[in-house]
Scaffold this motif. Sequence first.
Motif, short mmCIF file in Angstrom:
data_model
loop_
_atom_site.label_atom_id
_atom_site.label_comp_id
_atom_site.label_asym_id
_atom_site.label_seq_id
_atom_site.Cartn_x
_atom_site.Cartn_y
_atom_site.Cartn_z
N THR A 1 7.37 9.87 -1.44
CA THR A 1 7.09 8.50 -1.07
C THR A 1 5.85 8.52 -0.19
O THR A 1 5.83 9.17 0.85
CB THR A 1 8.27 7.87 -0.30
N ASP A 2 4.79 7.86 -0.65
CA ASP A 2 3.51 7.83 0.05
C ASP A 2 3.38 6.49 0.76
O ASP A 2 3.14 5.47 0.14
CB ASP A 2 2.39 8.02 -0.97
N ALA B 1 0.81 -1.23 0.00
CA ALA B 1 0.00 0.00 0.00
C ALA B 1 0.84 1.27 0.00
O ALA B 1 0.42 2.30 0.49
CB ALA B 1 -0.98 0.00 1.17
N SER B 2 2.04 1.21 -0.56
CA SER B 2 2.92 2.38 -0.66
C SER B 2 3.16 2.71 -2.13
O SER B 2 3.21 1.83 -2.98
CB SER B 2 4.26 2.10 0.01
N TYR B 3 3.33 4.01 -2.41
CA TYR B 3 3.47 4.48 -3.78
C TYR B 3 4.50 5.61 -3.86
O TYR B 3 4.79 6.26 -2.87
CB TYR B 3 2.14 5.05 -4.29
N GLY C 1 0.40 3.36 7.54
CA GLY C 1 0.41 4.06 8.81
C GLY C 1 1.59 4.99 8.96
O GLY C 1 1.84 5.50 10.04
N ASP C 2 2.33 5.22 7.88
CA ASP C 2 3.47 6.12 7.94
C ASP C 2 3.07 7.48 7.37
O ASP C 2 1.99 7.94 7.63
CB ASP C 2 4.68 5.52 7.21
N ALA C 3 3.93 8.10 6.57
CA ALA C 3 3.68 9.46 6.11
C ALA C 3 4.06 9.66 4.66
O ALA C 3 4.55 8.75 4.00
CB ALA C 3 4.47 10.42 6.99
N LEU C 4 3.84 10.87 4.19
CA LEU C 4 4.36 11.32 2.90
C LEU C 4 5.76 11.85 3.15
O LEU C 4 5.96 12.66 4.05
CB LEU C 4 3.51 12.44 2.31
N SER C 5 6.73 11.39 2.39
CA SER C 5 8.12 11.84 2.56
C SER C 5 8.59 12.50 1.27
O SER C 5 8.44 11.92 0.19
CB SER C 5 9.04 10.66 2.87
#
Length: 72
Positions: free
Chosen positions: A45-46, A28-30, A51-55
């Motif tokens: 990086t999404d 589920a990361s893009y 449960g993390d963040a946009l970097s």
Amino acid sequence: MRGARPGEERFSPCWFTGSLDIAEIGCASYYRLVVTGPGREQVQTDELGCGDALSPGPAFPEWYEQRLTSRL
């Protein structure tokens, strides 16, 4: 946002307005390309789905060149 209650929006649409998915990383990361505003041409990086963040990341030409050279 973790812990969203049923019926609540999990992610605000404003986080994605002006960007588009350009590659799936997995889980589920893009990678997202910002196409409008001050961050235009930046690749983020999404990892919100995990449960993390946009970097923030490099500009698109640098990101693309890294992808090409890492596959050779």
